[in-house]
Design a protein around this motif. Structure first.
Motif, PDB file in Angstrom:
ATOM      1  N   ALA A 262       0.832  -1.203   0.000  1.00  0.00           N
ATOM      2  CA  ALA A 262       0.000   0.000   0.000  1.00  0.00           C
ATOM      3  C   ALA A 262       0.866   1.253   0.000  1.00  0.00           C
ATOM      4  N   LEU A 263       1.959   1.243   0.755  1.00  0.00           N
ATOM      5  CA  LEU A 263       2.875   2.384   0.765  1.00  0.00           C
ATOM      6  C   LEU A 263       3.530   2.590  -0.601  1.00  0.00           C
ATOM      7  N   ALA A 264       3.671   1.499  -1.370  1.00  0.00           N
ATOM      8  CA  ALA A 264       4.336   1.557  -2.671  1.00  0.00           C
ATOM      9  C   ALA A 264       3.462   2.179  -3.758  1.00  0.00           C
ATOM     10  N   TYR A 265       2.225   2.552  -3.410  1.00  0.00           N
ATOM     11  CA  TYR A 265       1.381   3.212  -4.418  1.00  0.00           C
ATOM     12  C   TYR A 265       2.060   4.464  -4.961  1.00  0.00           C
ATOM     13  N   ASP A 266       2.669   5.251  -4.074  1.00  0.00           N
ATOM     14  CA  ASP A 266       3.336   6.486  -4.497  1.00  0.00           C
ATOM     15  C   ASP A 266       4.623   6.130  -5.237  1.00  0.00           C
ATOM     16  N   GLY A 267       4.580   6.280  -6.549  1.00  0.00           N
ATOM     17  CA  GLY A 267       5.681   5.894  -7.415  1.00  0.00           C
ATOM     18  C   GLY A 267       5.341   4.732  -8.317  1.00  0.00           C
ATOM     19  N   LEU A 268       4.288   3.977  -7.950  1.00  0.00           N
ATOM     20  CA  LEU A 268       3.823   2.849  -8.765  1.00  0.00           C
ATOM     21  C   LEU A 268       2.309   2.930  -8.928  1.00  0.00           C
ATOM     22  N   GLU A 269       1.819   4.130  -9.150  1.00  0.00           N
ATOM     23  CA  GLU A 269       0.377   4.368  -9.171  1.00  0.00           C
ATOM     24  C   GLU A 269      -0.337   3.612 -10.285  1.00  0.00           C
ATOM     25  N   ASN A 270       0.347   3.345 -11.389  1.00  0.00           N
ATOM     26  CA  ASN A 270      -0.324   2.765 -12.553  1.00  0.00           C
ATOM     27  C   ASN A 270      -0.264   1.238 -12.606  1.00  0.00           C
ATOM     28  N   VAL A 271       0.094   0.601 -11.514  1.00  0.00           N
ATOM     29  CA  VAL A 271       0.041  -0.868 -11.473  1.00  0.00           C
ATOM     30  C   VAL A 271      -1.409  -1.319 -11.629  1.00  0.00           C
ATOM     31  N   LEU A 272      -1.648  -2.173 -12.611  1.00  0.00           N
ATOM     32  CA  LEU A 272      -2.986  -2.708 -12.869  1.00  0.00           C
ATOM     33  C   LEU A 272      -3.323  -3.873 -11.947  1.00  0.00           C
ATOM     34  N   SER A 273      -2.349  -4.761 -11.725  1.00  0.00           N
ATOM     35  CA  SER A 273      -2.568  -5.925 -10.863  1.00  0.00           C
ATOM     36  C   SER A 273      -1.235  -6.587 -10.579  1.00  0.00           C
ATOM     37  N   ILE A 274      -1.198  -7.385  -9.520  1.00  0.00           N
ATOM     38  CA  ILE A 274      -0.050  -8.252  -9.259  1.00  0.00           C
ATOM     39  C   ILE A 274      -0.238  -9.532 -10.071  1.00  0.00           C
ATOM     40  N   LEU A 275       0.828  -9.973 -10.732  1.00  0.00           N
ATOM     41  CA  LEU A 275       0.759 -11.167 -11.562  1.00  0.00           C
ATOM     42  C   LEU A 275       1.364 -12.384 -10.882  1.00  0.00           C
ATOM     43  N   SER A 276       2.465 -12.175 -10.172  1.00  0.00           N
ATOM     44  CA  SER A 276       3.141 -13.305  -9.532  1.00  0.00           C
ATOM     45  C   SER A 276       4.013 -12.799  -8.394  1.00  0.00           C
ATOM     46  N   ILE A 277       4.338 -13.706  -7.481  1.00  0.00           N
ATOM     47  CA  ILE A 277       5.373 -13.474  -6.476  1.00  0.00           C
ATOM     48  C   ILE A 277       6.382 -14.595  -6.643  1.00  0.00           C
ATOM     49  N   ASP A 278       7.610 -14.223  -7.008  1.00  0.00           N
ATOM     50  CA  ASP A 278       8.625 -15.219  -7.330  1.00  0.00           C
ATOM     51  C   ASP A 278       9.496 -15.577  -6.140  1.00  0.00           C
ATOM     52  N   GLY A 279       9.454 -14.791  -5.105  1.00  0.00           N
ATOM     53  CA  GLY A 279      10.223 -15.089  -3.909  1.00  0.00           C
ATOM     54  C   GLY A 279       9.889 -14.099  -2.817  1.00  0.00           C
ATOM     55  N   GLY A 280       9.931 -14.559  -1.589  1.00  0.00           N
ATOM     56  CA  GLY A 280       9.635 -13.649  -0.489  1.00  0.00           C
ATOM     57  C   GLY A 280      10.251 -14.144   0.797  1.00  0.00           C
ATOM     58  N   THR A 281      10.828 -13.216   1.557  1.00  0.00           N
ATOM     59  CA  THR A 281      11.434 -13.562   2.831  1.00  0.00           C
ATOM     60  C   THR A 281      11.011 -12.556   3.887  1.00  0.00           C
ATOM     61  N   HIS A 282      10.525 -13.056   5.019  1.00  0.00           N
ATOM     62  CA  HIS A 282      10.299 -12.204   6.178  1.00  0.00           C
ATOM     63  C   HIS A 282      11.618 -12.169   6.953  1.00  0.00           C
ATOM     64  N   VAL A 283      12.345 -11.091   6.781  1.00  0.00           N
ATOM     65  CA  VAL A 283      13.709 -11.004   7.288  1.00  0.00           C
ATOM     66  C   VAL A 283      13.725 -10.862   8.809  1.00  0.00           C
ATOM     67  N   ALA A 284      12.764 -10.112   9.351  1.00  0.00           N
ATOM     68  CA  ALA A 284      12.712  -9.866  10.794  1.00  0.00           C
ATOM     69  C   ALA A 284      11.263  -9.645  11.193  1.00  0.00           C
ATOM     70  N   PRO A 285      10.905  -9.921  12.460  1.00  0.00           N
ATOM     71  CA  PRO A 285       9.514  -9.748  12.895  1.00  0.00           C
ATOM     72  C   PRO A 285       9.156  -8.289  13.144  1.00  0.00           C
ATOM     73  N   CYS A 286       7.846  -8.017  13.132  1.00  0.00           N
ATOM     74  CA  CYS A 286       7.316  -6.704  13.486  1.00  0.00           C
ATOM     75  C   CYS A 286       6.337  -6.867  14.642  1.00  0.00           C
ATOM     76  N   VAL A 287       6.232  -5.827  15.449  1.00  0.00           N
ATOM     77  CA  VAL A 287       5.271  -5.806  16.549  1.00  0.00           C
ATOM     78  C   VAL A 287       4.534  -4.472  16.504  1.00  0.00           C
ATOM     79  N   ALA A 288       3.419  -4.406  17.219  1.00  0.00           N
ATOM     80  CA  ALA A 288       2.667  -3.153  17.291  1.00  0.00           C
ATOM     81  C   ALA A 288       3.564  -2.035  17.813  1.00  0.00           C
ATOM     82  N   GLY A 289       3.414  -0.870  17.209  1.00  0.00           N
ATOM     83  CA  GLY A 289       4.253   0.268  17.542  1.00  0.00           C
ATOM     84  C   GLY A 289       5.358   0.502  16.542  1.00  0.00           C
TER      85      GLY A 289
END
Length: 367
Positions: A262-289
């Motif tokens: 959602a944050l990436a909208y600014d700069g990628l406003e004209n994306v029509l849709s996501i087609l694929s995810i070829d790889g993804g890593t959760h490098v570190a956890p997040c917590v509230a705050g």
């Protein structure tokens, strides 16, 4: 009195080739879409207005691609990852058909790999999951691998196999439902998005620092995970998580992806849709705050098969925790020899492909 307990699957319960049909089909609604926008701030045009979606060939607004993924992922949690240590990664994720309000989604998974860890207390389970709509059409398929506890450390594990996974989705396997076949359609789309930056204006090596940040609230990340019907304990059970290394509830990784996208909208406003995810890593956890920021790198720019109106961008979405992009010059720290060599602010490293309109009409202007 007999007490019945549901413990889900531990590592030694899985078998290669095992098919798991996940419970509780879900009919998705406009309410789900509105709630997702409220929790993530997503502004992508095709999911925001019927008129805009119809202008690029849809019958109406499709649900956000990542909302569909998170709901489908949530279906798989009770059998695959309720006893997980961590979700480790994604690959070969393809969005194959748009999902609309009123569609009913159901999922099944096949175990494609198992590998016991050297400590014998945990192992990694690889599954390929598929999501269908009520007509039996496949809307989404993906592979993920997750580290799962064993019920008993001494339990024997008969099978071991690590699957070979594709590093990128071939162009011919990408499905692009949106169409921008006329100059009028392109003009209307660009007016709706507020941007005239089209496919040709991105180049491999470009980096886009997205300007906004979003602080994760406890109520928001828990509401989002409930929206996805993801009942994984680390996201809800404060009592259990007090004894974890982090000492508190963790934000579901799919929600981190959704906020960063959602944050990436600014700069990628004209994306029509996501087609694929070829790889993804959760490098570190997040917590509230924690406050999330993001930047994107253009990895590749490809022409879509038999399409002159739309092109494909392969992007890397980098999620950052409590550090704006300007303070992170590179994804990884050169020369680091111990532990992860990711920059300490990085929480997400996502390799994915999107559809973007092309400038294929004479006289189209760019800002």
């Amino acid at each position: 009195m007999t007490i019945h307990k549901h413990h889900s699957n531990f590592f030694e319960d899985f078998r290669i080739g095992q098919v798991i049909r996940h419970a509780t089909p879900r009919t998705v609604t406009d309410g789900d879409s509105a709630t997702y926008m409220a929790l993530t701030g997503s502004r992508f045009a095709s999911h925001s207005a019927d008129s805009v979606a119809q202008g690029i060939g849809y019958a109406g607004r499709p649900l956000d691609d990542l909302l569909v993924f998170n709901i489908a992922f949530g279906k798989t949690v009770p059998e695959i990852s309720l006893n997980a240590v961590a979700n480790l990664g994604y690959a070969e994720l393809r969005f194959l058909s748009p999902v609309f309000a009123g569609d009913t989604l159901s999922c099944e998974s096949v175990v494609i790999g198992l590998k016991e860890n050297s400590n014998r207390r945990t192992g990694v389970v690889y599954v390929r999951s598929t999501c269908h709509n009520g007509d039996g059409i496949v809307v989404l398929t993906w592979v993920r691998w997750v580290m799962v506890y064993k019920r008993k450390a001494e339990a024997e594990v008969a099978e071991s196999h690590v699957p070979e996974l594709a590093s990128a989705t071939p162009l011919d396997d990408l499905v692009i439902p949106a169409r921008v076949h006329t100059k009028e359609a392109l003009e209307a789309w660009c007016e709706a998005t507020g941007s005239r930056r089209l496919w040709e204006e991105y180049a491999p090596g470009d980096r886009i620092d997205h300007p906004l940040g979003m602080t994760i609230e406890e109520a928001d990340h828990m509401s989002a995970t409930r929206l996805y019907q993801n009942n994984s304990r680390p996201h809800f059970d404060e009592l259990q998580m007090r004894s974890s290394p982090v000492g508190r509830r963790l934000v579901y990784g799919g929600h981190v992806i959704s906020i960063c996208r959602a944050l990436a909208y600014d700069g990628l406003e004209n994306v029509l849709s996501i087609l694929s995810i070829d790889g993804g890593t959760h490098v570190a956890p997040c917590v509230a705050g924690d406050t999330l920021y993001a930047y994107s790198e253009v990895l590749d720019r490809r022409t879509a098969t038999s399409r002159s109106d739309v092109g494909v961008l392969r992007l890397r979405l980098v999620g950052l925790k409590n550090t704006p992009p300007i303070e992170v010059p590179a994804l990884k720290v050169e020369g680091k020899t111990r532990g992860s060599n990711y920059h300490p602010a990085v929480v997400l490293d996502l390799d994915y492909s999107v559809a973007v309109p092309r400038n294929h009409f004479n006289g189209t202007r760019h800002a």
